[in-house]
Design a protein around this motif. Structure first.
Motif, mmCIF file in Angstrom:
data_model
loop_
_atom_site.group_PDB
_atom_site.id
_atom_site.type_symbol
_atom_site.label_atom_id
_atom_site.label_comp_id
_atom_site.label_asym_id
_atom_site.label_seq_id
_atom_site.Cartn_x
_atom_site.Cartn_y
_atom_site.Cartn_z
ATOM 1 N N THR A 1 0.861 -1.183 0.000
ATOM 2 C CA THR A 1 0.000 0.000 0.000
ATOM 3 C C THR A 1 0.898 1.235 0.000
ATOM 4 O OG1 THR A 1 -0.106 0.233 2.406
ATOM 5 C CG2 THR A 1 -1.714 -1.246 1.372
ATOM 6 N N PRO A 2 0.390 2.367 -0.469
ATOM 7 C CA PRO A 2 1.188 3.597 -0.393
ATOM 8 C C PRO A 2 1.619 3.927 1.029
ATOM 9 C CG PRO A 2 -0.620 3.897 -1.917
ATOM 10 C CD PRO A 2 -0.850 2.570 -1.246
ATOM 11 N N VAL A 3 0.759 3.651 2.010
ATOM 12 C CA VAL A 3 1.098 3.912 3.410
ATOM 13 C C VAL A 3 2.276 3.042 3.839
ATOM 14 C CG1 VAL A 3 0.289 3.642 5.792
ATOM 15 C CG2 VAL A 3 -1.179 4.741 4.095
ATOM 16 N N GLN A 4 2.254 1.769 3.489
ATOM 17 C CA GLN A 4 3.354 0.872 3.849
ATOM 18 C C GLN A 4 4.674 1.338 3.247
ATOM 19 O OE1 GLN A 4 1.597 -2.785 2.382
ATOM 20 N NE2 GLN A 4 1.232 -3.536 4.470
ATOM 21 N N LEU A 5 4.641 1.738 1.991
ATOM 22 C CA LEU A 5 5.863 2.210 1.334
ATOM 23 C C LEU A 5 6.419 3.439 2.040
ATOM 24 C CD1 LEU A 5 7.635 1.838 -1.404
ATOM 25 C CD2 LEU A 5 6.377 3.889 -2.110
ATOM 26 N N ALA A 6 5.566 4.441 2.235
ATOM 27 C CA ALA A 6 6.020 5.716 2.795
ATOM 28 C C ALA A 6 6.508 5.566 4.228
ATOM 29 C CB ALA A 6 4.895 6.743 2.718
ATOM 30 N N LEU A 7 5.757 4.851 5.051
ATOM 31 C CA LEU A 7 6.133 4.733 6.455
ATOM 32 C C LEU A 7 7.330 3.812 6.655
ATOM 33 C CD1 LEU A 7 2.718 4.638 8.346
ATOM 34 C CD2 LEU A 7 4.369 6.504 8.225
ATOM 35 N N SER A 8 7.348 2.676 5.986
ATOM 36 C CA SER A 8 8.475 1.768 6.155
ATOM 37 C C SER A 8 9.773 2.436 5.732
ATOM 38 C CB SER A 8 8.261 0.484 5.360
ATOM 39 O OG SER A 8 9.354 -0.396 5.538
ATOM 40 N N PHE A 9 9.717 3.236 4.677
ATOM 41 C CA PHE A 9 10.919 3.947 4.222
ATOM 42 C C PHE A 9 11.489 4.805 5.341
ATOM 43 C CE2 PHE A 9 12.933 7.743 2.425
ATOM 44 C CZ PHE A 9 13.932 7.147 1.680
ATOM 45 N N VAL A 10 10.628 5.574 6.014
ATOM 46 C CA VAL A 10 11.093 6.461 7.079
ATOM 47 C C VAL A 10 11.449 5.672 8.334
ATOM 48 C CG1 VAL A 10 10.492 8.417 8.562
ATOM 49 C CG2 VAL A 10 9.782 8.408 6.163
ATOM 50 N N TYR A 11 10.585 4.736 8.719
ATOM 51 C CA TYR A 11 10.817 3.964 9.945
ATOM 52 C C TYR A 11 12.215 3.349 9.994
ATOM 53 C CZ TYR A 11 5.768 3.728 11.197
ATOM 54 O OH TYR A 11 4.482 4.001 11.577
ATOM 55 N N HIS A 12 12.694 2.885 8.857
ATOM 56 C CA HIS A 12 13.905 2.059 8.865
ATOM 57 C C HIS A 12 15.124 2.739 8.239
ATOM 58 C CE1 HIS A 12 11.419 -1.115 10.423
ATOM 59 N NE2 HIS A 12 10.600 -1.022 9.400
ATOM 60 N N ARG A 13 15.065 4.056 8.069
ATOM 61 C CA ARG A 13 16.263 4.773 7.623
ATOM 62 C C ARG A 13 17.292 4.752 8.750
ATOM 63 N NH1 ARG A 13 17.338 5.355 2.604
ATOM 64 N NH2 ARG A 13 17.982 7.526 2.555
ATOM 65 N N TRP A 14 18.542 4.642 8.400
ATOM 66 C CA TRP A 14 19.592 4.465 9.421
ATOM 67 C C TRP A 14 19.687 5.637 10.384
ATOM 68 C CZ3 TRP A 14 23.468 8.009 9.923
ATOM 69 C CH2 TRP A 14 23.766 8.828 8.828
ATOM 70 N N PHE A 15 19.310 6.824 9.953
ATOM 71 C CA PHE A 15 19.479 8.017 10.796
ATOM 72 C C PHE A 15 18.198 8.440 11.498
ATOM 73 C CE2 PHE A 15 18.754 9.220 6.368
ATOM 74 C CZ PHE A 15 17.642 10.027 6.474
ATOM 75 N N VAL A 16 17.104 7.728 11.299
ATOM 76 C CA VAL A 16 15.843 8.067 11.971
ATOM 77 C C VAL A 16 15.750 7.283 13.272
ATOM 78 C CG1 VAL A 16 13.334 8.000 11.834
ATOM 79 C CG2 VAL A 16 14.669 8.615 9.809
ATOM 80 N N GLY A 17 15.681 7.997 14.384
ATOM 81 C CA GLY A 17 15.572 7.336 15.679
ATOM 82 C C GLY A 17 14.145 6.943 15.993
ATOM 83 N N THR A 18 13.219 7.902 15.830
ATOM 84 C CA THR A 18 11.804 7.640 16.070
ATOM 85 C C THR A 18 11.000 8.442 15.061
ATOM 86 O OG1 THR A 18 10.034 7.610 17.748
ATOM 87 C CG2 THR A 18 11.571 9.473 17.808
ATOM 88 N N THR A 19 9.860 7.901 14.665
ATOM 89 C CA THR A 19 9.012 8.537 13.659
ATOM 90 C C THR A 19 7.690 8.922 14.294
ATOM 91 O OG1 THR A 19 9.995 7.186 11.904
ATOM 92 C CG2 THR A 19 7.900 8.258 11.418
ATOM 93 N N ILE A 20 7.294 10.169 14.101
ATOM 94 C CA ILE A 20 6.064 10.671 14.703
ATOM 95 C C ILE A 20 4.905 10.436 13.750
ATOM 96 C CG2 ILE A 20 4.910 12.693 15.662
ATOM 97 C CD1 ILE A 20 7.772 13.860 16.075
ATOM 98 N N ILE A 21 3.921 9.684 14.208
ATOM 99 C CA ILE A 21 2.736 9.430 13.397
ATOM 100 C C ILE A 21 1.514 9.977 14.113
ATOM 101 C CG2 ILE A 21 3.707 7.395 12.274
ATOM 102 C CD1 ILE A 21 1.981 5.689 14.188
ATOM 103 N N GLY A 22 0.581 10.475 13.334
ATOM 104 C CA GLY A 22 -0.675 10.947 13.882
ATOM 105 C C GLY A 22 -1.810 10.385 13.040
ATOM 106 N N ALA A 23 -3.011 10.436 13.558
ATOM 107 C CA ALA A 23 -4.152 9.884 12.831
ATOM 108 C C ALA A 23 -5.424 10.564 13.297
ATOM 109 C CB ALA A 23 -4.253 8.380 13.065
ATOM 110 N N THR A 24 -6.416 10.584 12.423
ATOM 111 C CA THR A 24 -7.716 11.113 12.803
ATOM 112 C C THR A 24 -8.709 9.999 13.096
ATOM 113 O OG1 THR A 24 -8.258 11.353 10.457
ATOM 114 C CG2 THR A 24 -7.437 13.304 11.603
ATOM 115 N N SER A 25 -8.262 8.750 12.983
ATOM 116 C CA SER A 25 -9.110 7.625 13.372
ATOM 117 C C SER A 25 -8.226 6.523 13.944
ATOM 118 C CB SER A 25 -9.906 7.090 12.182
ATOM 119 O OG SER A 25 -9.067 6.367 11.298
ATOM 120 N N LEU A 26 -8.808 5.687 14.767
ATOM 121 C CA LEU A 26 -8.061 4.577 15.338
ATOM 122 C C LEU A 26 -7.636 3.601 14.250
ATOM 123 C CD1 LEU A 26 -6.980 3.286 17.916
ATOM 124 C CD2 LEU A 26 -9.184 2.126 18.183
ATOM 125 N N ALA A 27 -8.467 3.419 13.233
ATOM 126 C CA ALA A 27 -8.121 2.519 12.133
ATOM 127 C C ALA A 27 -6.865 3.000 11.416
ATOM 128 C CB ALA A 27 -9.285 2.405 11.156
#
Length: 352
Positions: A293-319
């Motif tokens: 999914t586009p979400v999986q691509l975008a988030l996994s890319f950031v989550y697992h970059r060598w220089f990213v310690g933590t990634t801030i995510i927000g949402a307007t729904s629990l889903a």
């Protein structure tokens, strides 16, 4: 959930941070508490807020997010989570915050922290960020440094509050037990290095964490800041990994779909750049062609970059939050990463 240490602070946080900037506008108190409870139950212990939230900032909603969080915090054991908030600075026209902050001076920083602690119903913040530099820098969609902005209307040089003065105030707050660690947000390499240099020379608190924008459409961090992070041991907390929803492809599939981009006209100018829609479409097609999914691509890319310690995510729904958290388990193949780099070279940083 994996954890990392914020700089040299000794504070352990999850690799995912729960962002709260929709609480009090797009999210109700009940929505917020469901998200917070879900986050803790799934190993997310880092909660990020700011005195100016929710966004977009408005006089009628300012500080509402911290107040909502406070109602939840008073029912929790404080050692269950790590809490960060931010001090708003000048130059953003927000006259409804402390009468329009005149600068990152002692009075403004101390008042901001005092008020945040009251609203959050806690005795201390684990991390306090300076939300953006007081001095003249390009930020929030600006991408060129303008020397003329160093002068006031009369052509005189503006006297910015010195970085050492800012660090001295933060040092007071650390010693008083009101904050445990300090961070910068929306900062540039020169500023981060100055904070680190002065802290080292004057024996003042060291920056533990930097919170800057980073996503497939905005990889400006890679031009210089990543070397600073690596050599100085500062943790990156990456925000906006989905580029205000553009990288979910929802605006590709339906340009009128409800979201911050369509609900708040004139907001998020960073994502009004002309190449953003084409880039969003290209990354969505790339994801789907590889069974992602586009979400999986975008988030996994950031989550697992060598220089990213933590990634801030927000949402307007629990889903949405559940989907975003689940994406942490996705690891992009070498083939997908190579395709991302090729797309990046073709359309580099369309949303600086």
């Amino acid at each position: 959930m994996d954890q990392i240490t914020l700089g040299d602070s000794g504070i352990r946080v999850s690799r995912i941070t729960l962002g709260t900037m929709t609480y009090g506008d797009q999210n109700t108190q009940q929505d917020a508490e469901h998200q917070l409870d879900y986050a803790l139950a799934n190993g997310i212990n880092f909660i990020d807020t700011a005195e100016m939230y929710p966004v977009p900032p408005r006089a009628e909603t300012v500080t509402r997010t911290e107040t909502m969080l406070g109602h939840w915090i008073k029912k929790q054991s404080r050692d269950r989570f790590v809490l960060a908030s931010k001090v708003a600075g000048p130059r953003r026209g927000m006259h409804w915050i402390r009468g329009g902050p005149s600068g990152m001076d002692r009075a403004n920083i101390r008042q901001a922290v005092h008020d945040s602690l009251q609203r959050l119903q806690t005795d201390y913040l684990d991390v306090l960020y300076l939300h953006w530099p007081e001095r003249n820098v390009p930020m929030f969609g600006q991408y060129q440094f303008d020397p003329h902005a160093e002068l006031d209307a009369e052509g005189q040089a503006i006297n910015w509050v010195p970085i050492q003065t800012q660090l001295e105030v933060l040092d007071e707050l650390v010693k008083e037990g009101k904050i445990r660690a300090i961070g910068l947000s929306n900062e540039q390499p020169w500023g981060l290095m100055e904070f680190l240099r002065i802290a080292r020379e004057q024996g003042l608190p060291r920056i533990a964490v930097l919170q800057n924008c980073y996503n497939l459409m905005n990889r400006g961090m890679e031009f210089g800041m990543t070397e600073v992070l690596y050599r100085e041991g500062v943790t990156l907390a990456a925000y906006s990994p989905l580029a205000f929803g553009h990288l979910t492809a929802k605006y590709v599939d339906d340009p009128a779909t409800p979201g911050r981009v369509t609900l708040f006209e004139g907001y998020a100018k960073r994502y009004k750049k002309p190449a953003v829609p084409a880039a969003a479409k290209a990354y969505a097609e790339l994801a789907r062609s590889h069974g992602l999914t586009p979400v999986q691509l975008a988030l996994s890319f950031v989550y697992h970059r060598w220089f990213v310690g933590t990634t801030i995510i927000g949402a307007t729904s629990l889903a949405q939050l559940q989907e975003n958290v689940a994406a942490y388990q996705v690891h992009l193949s070498a083939e997908v990463l190579a395709a991302i780099e090729q797309q990046h070279l073709v359309m580099m940083n369309p949303a600086p």
